[in-house]
Design a protein around this motif. Structure first.
Motif, mmCIF file in Angstrom:
data_model
loop_
_atom_site.group_PDB
_atom_site.id
_atom_site.type_symbol
_atom_site.label_atom_id
_atom_site.label_comp_id
_atom_site.label_asym_id
_atom_site.label_seq_id
_atom_site.Cartn_x
_atom_site.Cartn_y
_atom_site.Cartn_z
ATOM 1 N N LEU A 1 -33.706 13.892 -35.010
ATOM 2 C CA LEU A 1 -34.477 12.770 -35.539
ATOM 3 C C LEU A 1 -35.814 13.291 -36.133
ATOM 4 C CD1 LEU A 1 -33.918 10.250 -32.609
ATOM 5 C CD2 LEU A 1 -32.719 10.342 -34.795
ATOM 6 N N ASN A 2 -36.300 12.527 -37.086
ATOM 7 C CA ASN A 2 -37.548 12.930 -37.738
ATOM 8 C C ASN A 2 -38.392 11.686 -38.034
ATOM 9 O OD1 ASN A 2 -39.515 14.500 -39.010
ATOM 10 N ND2 ASN A 2 -38.531 14.277 -41.024
ATOM 11 N N ALA A 3 -39.599 11.684 -37.497
ATOM 12 C CA ALA A 3 -40.556 10.597 -37.761
ATOM 13 C C ALA A 3 -41.843 11.201 -38.354
ATOM 14 C CB ALA A 3 -40.848 9.834 -36.475
ATOM 15 N N THR A 4 -42.531 10.426 -39.139
ATOM 16 C CA THR A 4 -43.770 10.911 -39.787
ATOM 17 C C THR A 4 -44.945 10.008 -39.402
ATOM 18 O OG1 THR A 4 -43.317 9.588 -41.756
ATOM 19 C CG2 THR A 4 -42.501 11.877 -41.722
ATOM 20 N N ASP A 5 -46.139 10.605 -39.355
ATOM 21 C CA ASP A 5 -47.375 9.872 -39.037
ATOM 22 C C ASP A 5 -48.435 10.293 -40.055
ATOM 23 O OD1 ASP A 5 -49.732 8.770 -37.919
ATOM 24 O OD2 ASP A 5 -48.845 8.897 -35.900
ATOM 25 N N LEU A 6 -49.038 9.304 -40.712
ATOM 26 C CA LEU A 6 -50.006 9.585 -41.768
ATOM 27 C C LEU A 6 -51.358 10.047 -41.216
ATOM 28 C CD1 LEU A 6 -49.268 6.625 -44.201
ATOM 29 C CD2 LEU A 6 -48.421 8.989 -44.278
ATOM 30 N N ASP A 7 -51.530 9.864 -39.948
ATOM 31 C CA ASP A 7 -52.796 10.291 -39.386
ATOM 32 C C ASP A 7 -52.841 11.802 -39.293
ATOM 33 O OD1 ASP A 7 -53.711 7.668 -39.038
ATOM 34 O OD2 ASP A 7 -52.600 7.467 -37.129
ATOM 35 N N GLU A 8 -54.036 12.284 -38.978
ATOM 36 C CA GLU A 8 -54.230 13.714 -38.858
ATOM 37 C C GLU A 8 -54.577 14.063 -37.426
ATOM 38 O OE1 GLU A 8 -57.208 14.767 -41.656
ATOM 39 O OE2 GLU A 8 -55.887 14.549 -43.391
ATOM 40 N N ARG A 9 -54.489 15.387 -37.183
ATOM 41 C CA ARG A 9 -54.821 15.925 -35.871
ATOM 42 C C ARG A 9 -53.960 15.282 -34.805
ATOM 43 N NH1 ARG A 9 -59.699 15.146 -38.523
ATOM 44 N NH2 ARG A 9 -60.737 17.095 -39.131
ATOM 45 N N ASN B 1 -53.776 12.308 -33.772
ATOM 46 C CA ASN B 1 -53.215 11.007 -34.144
ATOM 47 C C ASN B 1 -51.916 11.162 -34.939
ATOM 48 O OD1 ASN B 1 -55.286 9.608 -32.868
ATOM 49 N ND2 ASN B 1 -56.582 9.561 -34.722
ATOM 50 N N GLY B 2 -51.718 12.372 -35.469
ATOM 51 C CA GLY B 2 -50.497 12.603 -36.233
ATOM 52 C C GLY B 2 -49.470 13.430 -35.510
ATOM 53 N N GLU B 3 -49.766 13.927 -34.309
ATOM 54 C CA GLU B 3 -48.793 14.702 -33.513
ATOM 55 C C GLU B 3 -47.849 13.725 -32.795
ATOM 56 O OE1 GLU B 3 -50.861 17.259 -30.918
ATOM 57 O OE2 GLU B 3 -51.849 18.406 -32.534
ATOM 58 N N ILE B 4 -46.530 13.994 -32.963
ATOM 59 C CA ILE B 4 -45.518 13.028 -32.484
ATOM 60 C C ILE B 4 -44.690 13.656 -31.367
ATOM 61 C CG2 ILE B 4 -43.520 11.637 -33.134
ATOM 62 C CD1 ILE B 4 -44.629 11.624 -35.996
ATOM 63 N N SER B 5 -44.414 12.876 -30.387
ATOM 64 C CA SER B 5 -43.450 13.246 -29.327
ATOM 65 C C SER B 5 -42.352 12.179 -29.257
ATOM 66 C CB SER B 5 -44.169 13.368 -27.971
ATOM 67 O OG SER B 5 -44.763 12.138 -27.612
ATOM 68 N N GLN C 1 -32.032 3.636 -27.769
ATOM 69 C CA GLN C 1 -33.312 3.301 -28.413
ATOM 70 C C GLN C 1 -34.240 4.518 -28.299
ATOM 71 O OE1 GLN C 1 -33.995 0.430 -29.998
ATOM 72 N NE2 GLN C 1 -31.936 -0.361 -29.479
ATOM 73 N N ILE C 2 -34.735 5.024 -29.463
ATOM 74 C CA ILE C 2 -35.572 6.225 -29.520
ATOM 75 C C ILE C 2 -37.017 5.800 -29.896
ATOM 76 C CG2 ILE C 2 -35.857 8.529 -30.487
ATOM 77 C CD1 ILE C 2 -33.265 8.122 -28.946
ATOM 78 N N VAL C 3 -37.955 6.376 -29.177
ATOM 79 C CA VAL C 3 -39.384 6.087 -29.435
ATOM 80 C C VAL C 3 -40.056 7.371 -29.911
ATOM 81 C CG1 VAL C 3 -41.570 5.332 -28.433
ATOM 82 C CG2 VAL C 3 -39.414 4.299 -27.659
ATOM 83 N N ALA C 4 -40.823 7.228 -31.002
ATOM 84 C CA ALA C 4 -41.671 8.328 -31.490
ATOM 85 C C ALA C 4 -43.131 7.891 -31.346
ATOM 86 C CB ALA C 4 -41.347 8.639 -32.935
ATOM 87 N N GLU C 5 -43.879 8.634 -30.579
ATOM 88 C CA GLU C 5 -45.261 8.243 -30.248
ATOM 89 C C GLU C 5 -46.228 9.364 -30.620
ATOM 90 O OE1 GLU C 5 -46.688 5.784 -26.536
ATOM 91 O OE2 GLU C 5 -46.712 7.917 -26.059
#
Length: 880
Positions: free
Chosen positions: A264-272, A274-278, A319-323
């Motif tokens: 799976l692949n999710a993206t976050d527009l934030d930086e640092r 705030n943009g690191e996803i687990s 159900q998959i969560v990306a946070e």
């Protein structure tokens, strides 16, 4: 008006027609339906009537139902009225979970004859389960910078019911900031989201408390609620976003641990941060799912960590969560649907029930031996099973009665004596690649039926028993065999006495088959016993067999010779002079035995001396030398010893007193004994004339009698049936002087008073094998030890010996000579089985030059038991 009144009747007829059509299309399967949670005793259907069974037959035919694959008996049948009713509480959700189709399969079995019916009872869902949320409270964190229109996914409620009863609608308590949105699509879970209607202001309302209500579509409606707590955050205003909201993956069952399912692949527009996803699984998925699949929190890779079994579950909804790691953290959600593909990893299962053994060997083709069911947990081609019987060629076959149900039936005639037990293997094979198979062994013993009669190894037996046996002697044992078993092979024996009574002679032991002679047998009275021994088994009905027994009585030398015609005064008056070779008389004896035991020879006693001699086999007493008048007035006693050839040898003695007188002494005593030289020629001519006339008369009478007898014989032969009686045991002997024979007939011949035999009665049926010689040498040869019997003893000696002037007659009889009693010498009967046929026979001990014969017409030995004897015709003549 009439049509309106008949409308209910027409509806009933239409229902019956539809029910019959459904019966035909369902291949004999009944279908009922009943709602879940029905109370005990709830009516389901009139199963006996629908199956075409009479209520009165249910108990005698052992009517019973079996729930296929169920541990509880949910249904029962009232055998008094044939109604199927609910026996125990049925919870559709416990029984079938979330499957749309929920049915209980019943097997209805009746005996006599054995039949099986298949009944399917559908369990209808009722709205007995309210919607349930996974938790009573759900907390969401929403940044205040989120723009209106943003959607936040929520975990919906679950309803254990199916169909309309599980169709949920959601309602959110009215407020100014949020609304509920439910989309309808083909996903397994319908996405539920709350929508932000206007910007949030943490300073105005930091927390929003909303009540979410779920309502199902049942009647009456049931509801469930959850408290939504929304916290308004102040920072990190970009949550992670997946490139797809729903992912669908196909995974082969039995995948090895560590197999990659998806990354799976999710993206976050934030930086640092705030943009690191687990990545992680939502807390709302079932705990057992997390034991089967694993997700890498850093990479988003979903891998297999447990056993993936299509038969346990065919679809997994994750159900998959990306946070992100912002403060507060923001999350994104996606749905991962894993469809498990079936592989052929389950072999078919074979179950044998209602095995009816042993099978009687007279069972007709089509008799049901057992019921067989097969199953396979796989699906589609992997679960399609074919059933066969091995080894081929056995008298059984499989008949398909319903889908995956078979009956093992008899296909050919059974024979327990050929095969007492069959070992069958029922083999089931699916259509998967590679194909899997299973088998079950069925042992079918065959029970015996009394279909084999007792049989003997031979059709007849010949038994030889010596006469004078002790009473109750065991003479033979008959034994029959029966291919059946148990009581069908228990054999008892008895004697068939329909032809002639045997109860006083022979008995048979009913169990052992031993034959016993009840009394001493006498060869002189009975030569042959012919009877049947029957054997009967103990089966129902019993079967019989028989065998013919011929018991020949073997003669023993138990009768001494008896001199016939001997009186107290056996004296002979002889006028001297007497020339050499003059015959004084003849000693005749008979023996009741036969064969060698009745063959007699004569000899003078050792104490006797003088000018006398006796014929070894003829018994004729004659002078050795001439005697003159000087030897007159003398008397001598002659003792003749008569012996048979038996072992031990028996004998008798005859004494003759011979008185010698001169001619003058004869005149003084008024006795006139003319000598040969005193007979005048005219008297001799007259005597010869009388003799010729007598011979011609006797010959004419004989010829007339023969012609008459032959004519009568030919006339009645075609009208009267042939009568057979017990035969006469005979013996033919051969010696150096020719072939001769014995029988059981005897004649008595006396000697003339004047010292001259009345007639020569030595009878022969053969020509000597030696040339004529002197009397002494010939007597020595005849007195020799006789050779054993000719092997061809059943044929008359007259047929085998090279006779001088052989006698050929169609109705041959016994030859007899001279006046006086009949002498029944031991003879051999001619080679014929007809008791009416005559015999041609010589006496034992006949001389070589014998020329007298007796022809006897009529039945054989009168002592012999058998048909009533007919009148005999006898003609006697003398050859000079």
């Amino acid at each position: 008006m009439v049509a309106w009144q008949n409308e209910p009747v027409m509806k009933q007829l239409l229902q019956l027609i539809l029910l019959h059509t459904a019966w035909e299309m369902g291949s004999g399967q009944l279908h009922y339906s009943v709602p879940e949670e029905s109370q005990h005793g709830t009516f389901v259907g009139r199963i006996a009537q629908d199956l075409g069974l009479e209520v009165s037959e249910l108990v005698p035919r052992m009517f019973r139902i079996v729930s296929k694959g169920q541990k509880k008996d949910f249904f029962e049948v009232n055998v008094q009225n044939g109604i199927l009713f609910v026996n125990s509480r049925i919870d559709r959700e416990e029984l079938c979970a979330d499957n749309t189709d929920c049915s209980i399969h019943l097997e209805v079995i009746v005996d006599k004859p054995l039949r099986v019916f298949h009944v399917e009872v559908e369990i209808r869902d009722i709205n007995d389960n309210a919607p349930i949320f996974s938790a009573n409270e759900h907390i969401l964190s929403i940044a205040e910078v989120i723009t209106p229109g943003t959607r936040f996914p929520l975990e919906g409620a679950s309803d254990a019911d199916i169909g309309p009863n599980a169709f949920l609608t959601y309602k959110l308590r009215p407020n100014d900031y949020f609304s509920i949105e439910q989309k309808t699509n083909d996903h397994h879970n319908k996405p539920l989201t709350i929508v932000l209607k206007k910007p949030l202001d943490r300073e105005e309302i930091p927390t929003h408390h909303l009540l979410l209500t779920a309502t199902d579509g049942g009647k009456p409606e049931l509801t469930g609620t959850v408290q939504l707590v929304i916290n308004v955050l102040d920072t990190n205003d970009n949550p992670p976003v997946f490139n797809q909201s729903v992912y669908k993956i196909k995974l082969v069952e039995n995948a090895a641990n560590g197999t990659l399912v998806i990354k799976l692949n999710a993206t976050d527009l934030d930086e640092r941060s705030n943009g690191e996803i687990s990545y992680f699984f939502s807390a709302h998925i079932a705990p057992n799912f997390q034991k089967i699949f694993n997700i890498n929190s850093n990479t988003g890779e979903v891998t297999v960590s447990g056993s993936v079994d299509f038969e346990d579950r065919s679809v997994y909804d994750l159900q998959i969560v990306a946070e992100d790691k912002g403060n507060p953290p923001l999350s994104g959600h996606c749905q991962l649907i894993i469809e498990v593909l079936d592989v052929n990893d389950n072999a078919p299962e074979v179950s044998v029930s209602s095995l009816s053994v042993p099978v009687p060997e007279d069972s007709p083709p089509g008799t049901v031996v057992a019921l067989i069911s097969v199953s396979d947990k796989d699906s589609e081609a992997n679960g399609q099973v074919t059933c066969s019987l091995w080894p081929p060629g056995l008298p059984f076959k499989l008949v398909s009665t319903f889908k995956n149900y078979y009956s093992l039936v008899v296909s050919e005639h059974l024979d327990r004596e050929h095969m007492a037990e069959y070992g069958l293997m029922v083999m089931a094979q699916d259509q998967g690649l590679p194909s899997l198979s299973a088998s079950s062994t069925v042992v079918v013993p065959i029970s015996d039926i009394n279909d084999n009669a007792p049989a003997f190894a031979q059709s007849s037996y010949t038994v030889f028993v010596k006469e004078n046996n002790p009473p109750g002697a065991h003479i033979f044992t008959v034994s029959a065999f029966d291919l059946d078993i148990a009581e069908n092979s228990l054999i008892s024996y008895w004697i068939d006495e329909k032809l002639w009574p045997l109860s006083s002679y022979i008995s048979v032991h009913s169990e052992s088959g031993k034959l016993y002679a009840l009394q001493p047998l006498d060869y002189e009275e009975l030569k042959l016993l012919e009877f049947q021994v029957n054997a009967k088994d103990a089966g129902l009905p019993s079967l019989c067999g028989n065998v013919t027994i011929q018991v020949f009585v073997v003669d023993e030398n138990d009768n001494a010779p008896a001199v016939t015609g001997q009186t107290e005064d056996n004296s002979i008056l002889l006028v001297v002079p007497v020339p050499a070779g003059h015959m004084l008389g003849k000693i005749h004896a008979l023996d009741a035995d036969s064969g060698y035991n009745a063959w007699l020879c004569y000899e003078l006693h050792e104490a006797n001396n003088g000018p006398w001699r006796v014929g070894l086999h003829s018994g004729e007493i004659s002078t050795i030398r001439s005697m003159d008048e000087a030897e007159g007035s003398r008397s001598q006693n002659l003792r003749v010893l008569v012996k048979d050839h038996g072992k031990p040898q028996l004998s008798a003695t005859a004494t003759l007193s011979v008185s010698l007188v001169t001619s003058a002494q004869a005149i003084q005593t008024n006795i006139r004994l003319p000598r040969t030289d005193e007979i005048s020629k005219p008297k001799a001519d007259i005597v010869n004339l009388y003799l010729i006339i007598a011979i011609c008369s006797v010959s004419s009478l004989f010829l007339l009698a023969v012609i008459t007898y032959v004519a009568l014989r030919c006339q009645f032969q075609s009208k009267e049936p042939m009568v057979y009686g017990p035969g006469t045991a005979t013996l033919v002997c051969a010696s150096e002087v020719g072939s001769w024979s014995y029988s059981n007939r005897h004649s008595h011949i006396l000697t003339g008073v004047n010292g001259e035999a009345l007639a020569k009665n030595d009878l022969m049926v053969f020509s000597p094998n030696i040339p004529a010689s002197e009397n002494g040498k010939q007597q020595d040869l005849l007195c020799g030890t006789p050779k054993p019997p000719n092997p061809d003893w059943r044929y008359s000696a007259s047929l085998r010996a090279g006779m001088q002037g052989a006698v050929h007659m169609d109705e041959a009889g016994a030859l007899r000579v001279g006046p006086g009693p009949e002498q029944q010498w031991p003879t051999v009967s001619s080679a014929t089985t007809e008791p009416e046929a005559g015999e041609v026979s010589p006496p034992v001990g006949a001389g070589v030059n014998s020329n007298s014969w007796t022809f006897k017409y009529g039945p054989g030995n009168s002592k012999q038991p058998g048909p009533e004897s007919k009148k005999q015709t006898q003609v006697s003549f003398l050859l000079r």
